[in-house]
Write a protein that holds these residues in place. Structure first.
Motif, PDB file in Angstrom:
ATOM      1  N   ARG A  94       0.842  -1.203   0.000  1.00 32.99           N
ATOM      2  CA  ARG A  94       0.000   0.000   0.000  1.00 32.99           C
ATOM      3  C   ARG A  94       0.878   1.256   0.000  1.00 32.99           C
ATOM      4  O   ARG A  94       0.528   2.267   0.616  1.00 32.99           O
ATOM      5  CB  ARG A  94      -0.947  -0.029   1.203  1.00 32.99           C
ATOM      6  N   TYR A 157      -8.102 -10.616   4.421  1.00 36.98           N
ATOM      7  CA  TYR A 157      -7.923  -9.935   3.134  1.00 36.98           C
ATOM      8  C   TYR A 157      -8.469 -10.800   2.001  1.00 36.98           C
ATOM      9  O   TYR A 157      -8.119 -10.607   0.839  1.00 36.98           O
ATOM     10  CB  TYR A 157      -6.446  -9.620   2.880  1.00 36.98           C
ATOM     11  N   PHE A 227     -13.500  -6.690  13.194  1.00 44.02           N
ATOM     12  CA  PHE A 227     -13.115  -5.270  13.240  1.00 44.02           C
ATOM     13  C   PHE A 227     -14.376  -4.483  13.555  1.00 44.02           C
ATOM     14  O   PHE A 227     -15.262  -4.339  12.714  1.00 44.02           O
ATOM     15  CB  PHE A 227     -12.518  -4.864  11.895  1.00 44.02           C
ATOM     16  N   HIS A 255     -10.815  -6.303  17.239  1.00 45.19           N
ATOM     17  CA  HIS A 255     -10.225  -4.998  16.940  1.00 45.19           C
ATOM     18  C   HIS A 255     -11.222  -3.968  17.477  1.00 45.19           C
ATOM     19  O   HIS A 255     -12.300  -3.803  16.906  1.00 45.19           O
ATOM     20  CB  HIS A 255     -10.077  -4.796  15.435  1.00 45.19           C
ATOM     21  N   GLN A 258     -10.474   1.473  17.861  1.00 55.48           N
ATOM     22  CA  GLN A 258      -9.230   2.001  17.285  1.00 55.48           C
ATOM     23  C   GLN A 258      -9.388   3.451  16.822  1.00 55.48           C
ATOM     24  O   GLN A 258      -8.522   4.282  17.058  1.00 55.48           O
ATOM     25  CB  GLN A 258      -8.778   1.140  16.095  1.00 55.48           C
ATOM     26  N   HIS A 278      -6.002  -2.650  20.106  1.00 56.60           N
ATOM     27  CA  HIS A 278      -5.950  -1.221  19.729  1.00 56.60           C
ATOM     28  C   HIS A 278      -6.375  -0.355  20.925  1.00 56.60           C
ATOM     29  O   HIS A 278      -5.545   0.197  21.608  1.00 56.60           O
ATOM     30  CB  HIS A 278      -6.803  -0.874  18.492  1.00 56.60           C
ATOM     31  N   PRO A 333      -0.116  -4.148   5.757  1.00 53.92           N
ATOM     32  CA  PRO A 333       0.357  -3.195   4.749  1.00 53.92           C
ATOM     33  C   PRO A 333      -0.257  -1.796   4.848  1.00 53.92           C
ATOM     34  O   PRO A 333       0.262  -0.859   4.247  1.00 53.92           O
ATOM     35  CB  PRO A 333      -0.062  -3.854   3.429  1.00 53.92           C
TER      36      PRO A 333
HETATM   37  N1  DI6 Z   1      -6.990  -2.581  12.121  1.00 51.40           N
HETATM   38  C1  DI6 Z   1      -5.757  -2.509  11.685  1.00 51.40           C
HETATM   39  O1  DI6 Z   1      -4.892  -1.875  12.203  1.00 51.40           O
HETATM   40  C2  DI6 Z   1      -5.616  -3.378  10.531  1.00 51.40           C
HETATM   41  N2  DI6 Z   1      -6.861  -4.008  10.479  1.00 51.40           N
HETATM   42  C3  DI6 Z   1      -7.634  -3.486  11.383  1.00 51.40           C
HETATM   43  O2  DI6 Z   1      -8.772  -3.871  11.547  1.00 51.40           O
HETATM   44  C4  DI6 Z   1      -5.375  -2.568   9.310  1.00 51.40           C
HETATM   45  C5  DI6 Z   1      -5.531  -3.340   8.098  1.00 51.40           C
HETATM   46  C6  DI6 Z   1      -5.225  -2.567   6.845  1.00 51.40           C
HETATM   47  O3  DI6 Z   1      -5.285  -1.318   6.773  1.00 51.40           O
HETATM   48  O4  DI6 Z   1      -4.922  -3.261   5.869  1.00 51.40           O
END
Ligand code: DI6
Ligand code: FE
Length: 419
Positions: A94, A157, A227, A255, A258, A278, A333
């Motif tokens: 990325r 992914y 997430f 997750h 965050q 996070h 990434p």
């Molecule tokens: N939090 C993150 O930090 C990663 N996934 C997520 O849920 C980020 C994943 C990405 O940006 O590819």
């Protein structure tokens, strides 16, 4: 019947940071020694106790006897490092997106415009299995060069059955081809795939009714993650995924909080999650719920740094509420291309305010707990695997001190010398 002769390795002439919890922050044994038998720790103690320990174990410690001796030459022996949160299997990179962010675009803007996680989804779906494996080996090798003996790897992914399975199979293969121990996590609820725009409910059902059961039946995942965020899935959607995980007997992680307080910490605690990760926006209620549930707080300073966050996770509150903290790279990434566990330790101290002994416990003892491996690794204790690092440092805090220029390390995976 064939009798297999046990192999004994005796580590001498160094110091131990056992990381066993107690009055001493690093569980230090200066001038310590360790006997490993068949890859497991058989005895740990003061160097002066070696002769007695060998005699009690019935081991001939004389030159030419049963024991291979490792001279630590004054180095410090620690448990092997455990990176308990990574996304290191993926296609593409990325870099272009990062250039856009440096030019002023935000992570969330890029995600909402179809980039971000979804651009890595496109690259991962297009990658052949060998390509995925090859790039993952390169990234994992960076972690291993800095003492990682156990790593967690997430899917997320693929966002379809075939590619999620390919990611998890690739992660499992890392653990059979390399000496490192690998734990896998299903993260199918990472982003809404483009083919399900306006059909959120159908995607969540695909995860709960198709992907998760298939992955559980195939024994491909050790845990389930989601997430929980405005740009990803709501607390209710994540709860549906957790219910399905529970039905299939898999532990959960999240997750959480965050980029906003989405009630993630409370949700994780309600399901008895192994960890919530996070946590920058977690409030007092979330901290208290985690403390009651015994959910570990996984801090990811690489993402905090790389996204230029300013909102700090509530480290003081975790500490005073008795929530165990872990530290990981979040190697991925988009938000944390951090392939250095030691730099993650440094960032945890400098950016987030952990004490060096807390950071190191966060990448050993507490990280083992997050992966359900507390009885197997994470401290130097009798009965555990001999996952060990010998570092050329003068004191343990030095592992959190350097920014690059990593101290030299020799690594043992379950006792066999394979660095
Ligand atoms: N939090 C993150 O930090 C990663 N996934 C997520 O849920 C980020 C994943 C990405 O940006 O590819
Ligand atoms: Fe992550």
């Amino acid at each position: 019947m064939t009798r297999v002769t046990p192999t004994h390795t005796l580590f001498r002439n160094g110091h131990l940071a056992t990381m066993v919890a107690g009055a001493d922050p690093y569980g230090e044994i200066r001038h310590g020694a360790l006997l490993a038998t068949d890859g497991r720790i058989a005895w740990v103690g003061a160097d002066s106790g070696v002769a007695t320990a060998l005699a009690e174990a019935g081991v001939d410690g004389k030159r030419g006897g049963d024991v291979v001796e490792v001279d630590l030459r004054g180095r410090w022996l620690t448990p092997g490092l455990i990176d308990c949160h990574t996304h290191l299997v993926h296609g593409g990179d990325r870099v272009g997106e990062w250039e856009a962010r440096i030019g002023g675009a935000s992570y969330e803007e890029i995600a909402r415009a179809g980039g971000g996680i979804l651009s890595t989804v496109r690259a991962t779906r297009a990658a052949a299995a060998e390509e995925l494996f090859g790039s993952a080996v390169r990234r994992l090798s960076s972690l291993m060069r800095e003492g990682v003996t156990t790593v967690e790897v997430k899917s997320g992914y693929g966002l379809d059955l075939e590619t999620e399975v390919r990611m998890l199979t690739t992660a499992r293969k890392l653990g059979t081809e390399l000496p490192v121990r690998v734990r896998t996590t299903l993260l199918a609820a990472h982003a809404l795939p483009p083919e399900f725009v306006d059909r959120r409910g159908e995607y969540v059902s695909l995860v709960t009714d198709v992907i998760l059961p298939a992955v559980a039946d195939g024994g491909l995942a050790d845990a389930v993650d989601a997430f929980c965020e405005g740009i990803a899935f709501s607390a209710e959607e994540c709860a549906a995924v957790f219910d399905a995980a529970r039905r299939h007997g898999l532990p959960v992680r999240l997750h959480a909080d965050q980029l906003s307080d989405s009630g993630g910490a409370e949700l994780a605690a309600r399901f008895g999650a192994l960890s919530a990760d996070h946590l920058e926006y977690t409030g007092r209620a979330g901290v208290e719920a985690m403390a009651r549930a015994g959910t570990v707080a996984v801090l990811l300073p690489g993402a905090f740094y790389f996204l230029g966050e300013t909102r700090m996770p509530p480290v003081d509150e975790f500490r005073s509420a008795g929530v165990a903290m872990a530290v990981a790279t979040d190697l991925n990434p988009g938000s944390s291309p951090l392939a250095s566990p030691l730099l993650a330790l440094n960032m945890a101290c400098v950016l987030l305010g952990l004490r060096p002994e807390e950071a190191l416990a966060g990448m050993t003892r507490n990280a083992a707990g997050v992966l359900g491996l507390g009885a197997e690794t994470g401290t130097i204790e009798r009965g555990k695997a001999a996952d060990l690092c010998a570092w050329e440092i003068d004191r343990p805090a030095e592992l959190c001190y350097w920014m690059g220029g990593t101290p030299s390390v020799e690594v043992w995976y379950g006792g066999g010398r394979r660095d």
